[in-house]
Motif scaffolding. Sequence first.
Motif, PDB file in Angstrom:
ATOM      1  N   LEU A 176     119.426  23.215 -69.002  1.00  0.00           N
ATOM      2  CA  LEU A 176     119.716  23.918 -70.244  1.00  0.00           C
ATOM      3  C   LEU A 176     118.493  24.699 -70.704  1.00  0.00           C
ATOM      4  O   LEU A 176     117.381  24.166 -70.752  1.00  0.00           O
TER       5      LEU A 176
ATOM      6  N   HIS B  71     123.975  18.275 -77.572  1.00  0.00           N
ATOM      7  CA  HIS B  71     124.426  19.397 -76.757  1.00  0.00           C
ATOM      8  C   HIS B  71     125.463  19.004 -75.712  1.00  0.00           C
ATOM      9  O   HIS B  71     126.191  19.857 -75.197  1.00  0.00           O
TER      10      HIS B  71
ATOM     11  N   THR C  91     129.125  21.169 -75.034  1.00  0.00           N
ATOM     12  CA  THR C  91     129.097  21.964 -73.807  1.00  0.00           C
ATOM     13  C   THR C  91     130.186  21.521 -72.847  1.00  0.00           C
ATOM     14  O   THR C  91     130.843  22.349 -72.194  1.00  0.00           O
TER      15      THR C  91
ATOM     16  N   THR D 249     127.152  29.606 -72.154  1.00  0.00           N
ATOM     17  CA  THR D 249     126.339  29.654 -73.369  1.00  0.00           C
ATOM     18  C   THR D 249     127.157  29.134 -74.541  1.00  0.00           C
ATOM     19  O   THR D 249     128.316  29.526 -74.713  1.00  0.00           O
ATOM     20  N   VAL D 250     126.570  28.233 -75.324  1.00  0.00           N
ATOM     21  CA  VAL D 250     127.235  27.727 -76.526  1.00  0.00           C
ATOM     22  C   VAL D 250     126.287  27.852 -77.716  1.00  0.00           C
ATOM     23  O   VAL D 250     125.071  27.930 -77.558  1.00  0.00           O
TER      24      VAL D 250
ATOM     25  N   MET E 221     130.942  25.272 -66.222  1.00  0.00           N
ATOM     26  CA  MET E 221     129.759  25.094 -67.061  1.00  0.00           C
ATOM     27  C   MET E 221     128.570  25.912 -66.575  1.00  0.00           C
ATOM     28  O   MET E 221     127.636  26.160 -67.347  1.00  0.00           O
TER      29      MET E 221
ATOM     30  N   THR F  35     121.903  27.916 -73.098  1.00  0.00           N
ATOM     31  CA  THR F  35     122.612  28.334 -71.887  1.00  0.00           C
ATOM     32  C   THR F  35     122.330  27.379 -70.729  1.00  0.00           C
ATOM     33  O   THR F  35     121.179  26.993 -70.503  1.00  0.00           O
ATOM     34  N   VAL F  36     123.385  27.013 -70.012  1.00  0.00           N
ATOM     35  CA  VAL F  36     123.241  26.211 -68.798  1.00  0.00           C
ATOM     36  C   VAL F  36     122.852  27.159 -67.667  1.00  0.00           C
ATOM     37  O   VAL F  36     123.671  27.974 -67.226  1.00  0.00           O
TER      38      VAL F  36
ATOM     39  N   PHE G  49     120.291  18.309 -70.248  1.00  0.00           N
ATOM     40  CA  PHE G  49     120.423  18.886 -71.578  1.00  0.00           C
ATOM     41  C   PHE G  49     119.147  18.820 -72.403  1.00  0.00           C
ATOM     42  O   PHE G  49     119.068  19.447 -73.461  1.00  0.00           O
TER      43      PHE G  49
ATOM     44  N   SER H 127     124.310  26.387 -80.819  1.00  0.00           N
ATOM     45  CA  SER H 127     123.697  25.101 -81.111  1.00  0.00           C
ATOM     46  C   SER H 127     123.058  25.146 -82.491  1.00  0.00           C
ATOM     47  O   SER H 127     122.988  26.194 -83.125  1.00  0.00           O
TER      48      SER H 127
END
Length: 412
Positions: free
Chosen positions: A360, A315, A319, A343-344, A339, A352-353, A150, A346
């Motif tokens: 990340l 994060h 996530t 995308t989350v 996962m 994005t993972v 992360f 922030s």
Amino acid sequence: MNFTKHALGTLCGAMLLTGAAWAQKGETVKIAWIDPLSGPFANIGQNSLKTFQFVAEKVSANNPAGVKFEVVSFDNKASPQESLTVLKAAIDQGIRYVTQGNGSGAAGAIIDAINKHNERNPGKEVVFFNNAAVDPDLTNSKCSFWHFRFDADTSMKMEALTTYMKDEKNVKKVYIIGQNYAHGHQVAKFFKEALARKRPDVQIVGEDLHPIGSVRDFAPYIAKIKASGADSVVTGNWGTDMSLLIKAAKDAGLDANFYTYYAGANGSPSAIGPMMDGKIKFVYIGHQNIPELAKWTQEFSAKFKDDLSLLSTLHVLPTLAAGIAKAKSTDPVKVAMAMEGLTVKSFSGDVTVRAADHQLQQPLYIATWSKITDPKKQWNAEGTGYTWVQNKVFEPYVSSTPTSCQMKRPGA
């Protein structure tokens, strides 16, 4: 925190529209926190633990999966060997999610151990959330399906830092100093490679690697830097190694600018103080003056009498919660699958993972240590009267370095 509420609330609403039922609603998901609570890096570990506990409380109150998070702490004394001992204890307690960040050596040991455990114990898999260990090998040659990082890795941060430095015309002679382990070696390596591409005119006038966590007086190292005529110092030092390096530079009256990774971490702002005004910069995934962080920064300080500085931890749980919601399960295998590519929202925008290596992708910031000019808008870092003033924001594509990861996924 606004970014958490918006990101997870939006996802929650989308899932509710599909009529999804959450069988695990109200379930408590335990996270084994493995990092130093004793030894030379205890202050960093204690700050990290407080941050995880704080975020767990916030995210538990509002997340799309309806789960609760509980952080269970284990002191690894910053040792890879001790990390394996406490990892086994966590797994024996039935904990299926693990987080660690202080030291890439410990992170590498945890990855290897989890790989072996998961291979030998199908149905009891464990997933590792790396919140701050930044050796690029962890998402390249040593990448694992069970590992998610992360923080931005060393190469990503150096790509952003040197992109900034190439336009700094006062940078002519650079001294590199770092801790003698994976991270310190990687900082030196990637700096020299990037410098050759972007500023071949800059001269590297010295390089030192010192024992990690055991140097009590950096005066001899500072004397060498001073004698070299360096106008700039590049360092990946963290914890007491960062604070004591800065203290020695102040005591010696070293007139050089520091380009750092971790000058903003717990304890370092107090060590920097007023004598280094404008002379210290860092590259990181954020800083305390980002408006979206203001509410949590203030709440954290009021609760713990400490600064919210380890931002990569912010994060992890949002996530994970989004992954649980997407998977409709708390099963680690299903959540890890969910996962990938997620995308989350922030505090710094969309993160994005990356599915290819579980690294990340996120914006990076350059900020400078400066005297506060607007107390109502600027964070008073560790009560010093100084703060981190943003110089530059790099969008994820600028620092997104390629990966050599050959991911082996379950069932493949």
